[in-house]
Scaffold this motif. Structure first.
Motif, PDB file in Angstrom:
ATOM      1  N   ARG A 212      -6.890   2.649   5.149  1.00 48.69           N
ATOM      2  CA  ARG A 212      -5.870   2.928   4.134  1.00 48.69           C
ATOM      3  C   ARG A 212      -6.416   2.780   2.715  1.00 48.69           C
ATOM      4  N   GLY A 213      -7.651   2.313   2.585  1.00 50.08           N
ATOM      5  CA  GLY A 213      -8.253   2.266   1.258  1.00 50.08           C
ATOM      6  C   GLY A 213      -8.707   0.908   0.770  1.00 50.08           C
TER       7      GLY A 213
ATOM      8  N   ILE B 179       0.839  -1.199   0.000  1.00 50.41           N
ATOM      9  CA  ILE B 179       0.000   0.000   0.000  1.00 50.41           C
ATOM     10  C   ILE B 179       0.873   1.247   0.000  1.00 50.41           C
TER      11      ILE B 179
ATOM     12  N   ILE C 193       1.251   7.454  -6.372  1.00 48.21           N
ATOM     13  CA  ILE C 193       0.284   8.548  -6.457  1.00 48.21           C
ATOM     14  C   ILE C 193       0.952   9.885  -6.132  1.00 48.21           C
TER      15      ILE C 193
ATOM     16  N   ARG D 202     -12.252   5.881  -2.970  1.00 44.74           N
ATOM     17  CA  ARG D 202     -12.887   4.934  -2.057  1.00 44.74           C
ATOM     18  C   ARG D 202     -14.365   4.731  -2.353  1.00 44.74           C
TER      19      ARG D 202
ATOM     20  N   LEU E 137       1.917   2.025  -3.482  1.00 43.80           N
ATOM     21  CA  LEU E 137       0.867   2.682  -4.261  1.00 43.80           C
ATOM     22  C   LEU E 137       0.767   4.154  -3.878  1.00 43.80           C
ATOM     23  N   TYR E 138       0.804   4.439  -2.601  1.00 45.16           N
ATOM     24  CA  TYR E 138       0.775   5.829  -2.139  1.00 45.16           C
ATOM     25  C   TYR E 138       1.939   6.621  -2.743  1.00 45.16           C
TER      26      TYR E 138
ATOM     27  N   ALA F  47      -7.435   4.814  -8.608  1.00 43.08           N
ATOM     28  CA  ALA F  47      -6.779   3.642  -8.016  1.00 43.08           C
ATOM     29  C   ALA F  47      -7.561   3.174  -6.796  1.00 43.08           C
ATOM     30  N   MET F  48      -7.727   1.855  -6.691  1.00 39.36           N
ATOM     31  CA  MET F  48      -8.371   1.254  -5.531  1.00 39.36           C
ATOM     32  C   MET F  48      -7.526   0.083  -5.053  1.00 39.36           C
ATOM     33  N   ILE F  49      -7.841  -0.409  -3.875  1.00 42.38           N
ATOM     34  CA  ILE F  49      -7.031  -1.459  -3.253  1.00 42.38           C
ATOM     35  C   ILE F  49      -7.892  -2.676  -2.956  1.00 42.38           C
TER      36      ILE F  49
ATOM     37  N   GLN G 273      -5.044   8.757  -8.776  1.00 50.17           N
ATOM     38  CA  GLN G 273      -5.577   9.201  -7.492  1.00 50.17           C
ATOM     39  C   GLN G 273      -6.286   8.054  -6.800  1.00 50.17           C
ATOM     40  N   LEU G 274      -6.109   7.928  -5.490  1.00 48.46           N
ATOM     41  CA  LEU G 274      -6.792   6.900  -4.713  1.00 48.46           C
ATOM     42  C   LEU G 274      -8.250   7.307  -4.517  1.00 48.46           C
TER      43      LEU G 274
END
Length: 391
Positions: free
Chosen positions: A150-151, A93, A100, A111, A96-97, A127-129, A108-109
């Motif tokens: 955290r997503g 994670i 970004i 939710r 990924l951050y 972006a998603m997790i 962009q993350l």
């Protein structure tokens, strides 16, 4: 003169058809629910914001393929357990951050469905997790809370390895006699209820049939299978049987098609095993270089591309899985979950995220409506996301 007019007429038809495919593909919100680029990037150290000559995904190629939303898989193998798996998930994670942060104008993350649509309109990759493997919560509900903050959009209840609270498809199939339990334990039921409460989507791509049945009996939200195929077309333990597909449809959930050759084509595994035996020395050397079997297998196929391509299934075989699910479940319950960067082989023509338009073209050939194509490419995921998150 008339002889020249016919080829010109055919050329105009082909050109118009290509323009139609491109128009439909680009206007749809394309969502891929499963990609393993993050776990590979921790090993290869490549910058996914720049065009790469290896792998299946990077931001420039995502843009070229019309990809709007990528759910990145956060994964580690069963060599990680209590005390290590959760920390490894957070490392991915973090990566990924960091991506970004380096490319805030490109990715962009998100939710929620509302944030997803807003980001797509801004011409950024949303972006998603997705956390692939319940062992990464280390039997702790508070770790679910932390990953959610955290997503984490979905949790795959198991990977190939079972947890103390849920059994996997691999273990239920290959190790049934040695399992201490089968399906969900009381803790497993608490996990499902906690995920429902938080709005984290439950992913049933890897769990076994008993776990599947136990989840479907108690979940209050639509579920997904983030990267699975059809058992009736290829009886692989990781593929879903008809009753499972129907149950997910009845639940309001979605099955997202996996592109892996071994799940698409029933003849692939035998051919691949013979190929690995032939190239054992080379594969062993690559494993020492990468310290990772999956990456070594992927690299082996790149080195021996002409040979490896000979036993890749045709794209039409993948489309048969989509069409089968649509006819059984309805177009409201099918999507795309490529498993790019998570396998060594995909059907011919699907080499990277640039190739998604080929699927749109195949669906048009089968006379799928634009409305149904929009659902399959991304609309169905947005609906399930809203049903779980609430906005």
């Amino acid at each position: 003169m008339k002889k020249l007019l016919l080829p010109l007429f055919l050329l105009l038809i082909v050109t118009a058809s290509a323009q139609n495919v491109d128009q439909i593909h680009q206007k749809a919100i394309l969502i891929d629910t499963h990609n393993d680029a993050l776990s590979n990037q921790l090993i290869t150290k490549v910058d996914l914001g720049k065009l790469q000559s290896t792998g299946n995904f990077d931001l420039p190629r995502a843009k070229q393929g019309g990809l709007d939303v990528q759910v990145f898989s956060v994964w580690c193998g069963d060599q990680y357990g209590n005390g290590t798996a959760y920390a490894y998930a957070n490392r991915e994670i973090d990566s990924l951050y960091a991506l970004i942060k380096r490319y805030p104008n490109k990715i962009q993350l998100v939710r929620t469905a509302a944030d997803l649509k807003k980001t797509v309109k801004q011409n950024k990759l949303a972006a998603m997790i997705g956390v692939e493997g319940g062992h990464m919560i280390e039997n702790r509900l508070d770790y679910i809370d932390s990953l959610h903050k955290r997503g984490m959009a979905y949790l795959t209840l198991t990977w190939n390895n079972s947890t103390n609270w849920a059994t996997s498809a691999r273990d239920e199939t290959l190790h049934a006699d040695t399992l201490k339990h089968k399906g969900l334990t009381e803790l497993g039921k608490q996990v499902v209820q906690h995920l429902n409460k938080l709005g984290v989507i439950i992913d049933l791509s890897h769990p076994g049939e008993q776990t599947f049945k136990d989840v479907m009996a108690i979940t209050t939200k639509p579920v997904i299978a983030s990267h699975s195929c059809v058992y009736a077309l290829n009886p692989h333990r990781r593929n879903l049987k008809d009753y499972q597909l129907k149950a997910i449809a009845k639940n309001g959930g979605v099955v997202f098609l996996n592109f892996y050759s071994g799940f698409i084509d029933s003849t692939y595994e035998g051919k691949h095993e013979a190929y690995l035996v032939k190239h054992k020395t080379e594969l062993d050397s690559l494993i020492k270089i990468y310290n990772d079997y999956d990456l070594a297998s992927i690299r082996l196929n790149v080195i021996n591309k002409t040979e490896a391509d000979q036993f890749r299934p045709p794209l039409s075989m993948l489309v048969k899985h989509i069409d089968y699910m649509v006819k059984l479940m309805g177009a409201d319950h099918v999507g795309i979950g490529s498993d790019f960067d998570g396998a060594e082989s995909y059907p011919l023509g699907l080499d990277s995220v640039t190739d998604y338009p080929k699927i749109t073209a195949e669906l048009l050939k089968l006379n799928y409506s634009r409305k149904d194509i929009d659902k399959i490419l991304g609309g169905n995921f947005i609906r399930v996301l809203k049903a779980n998150v609430g906005k």
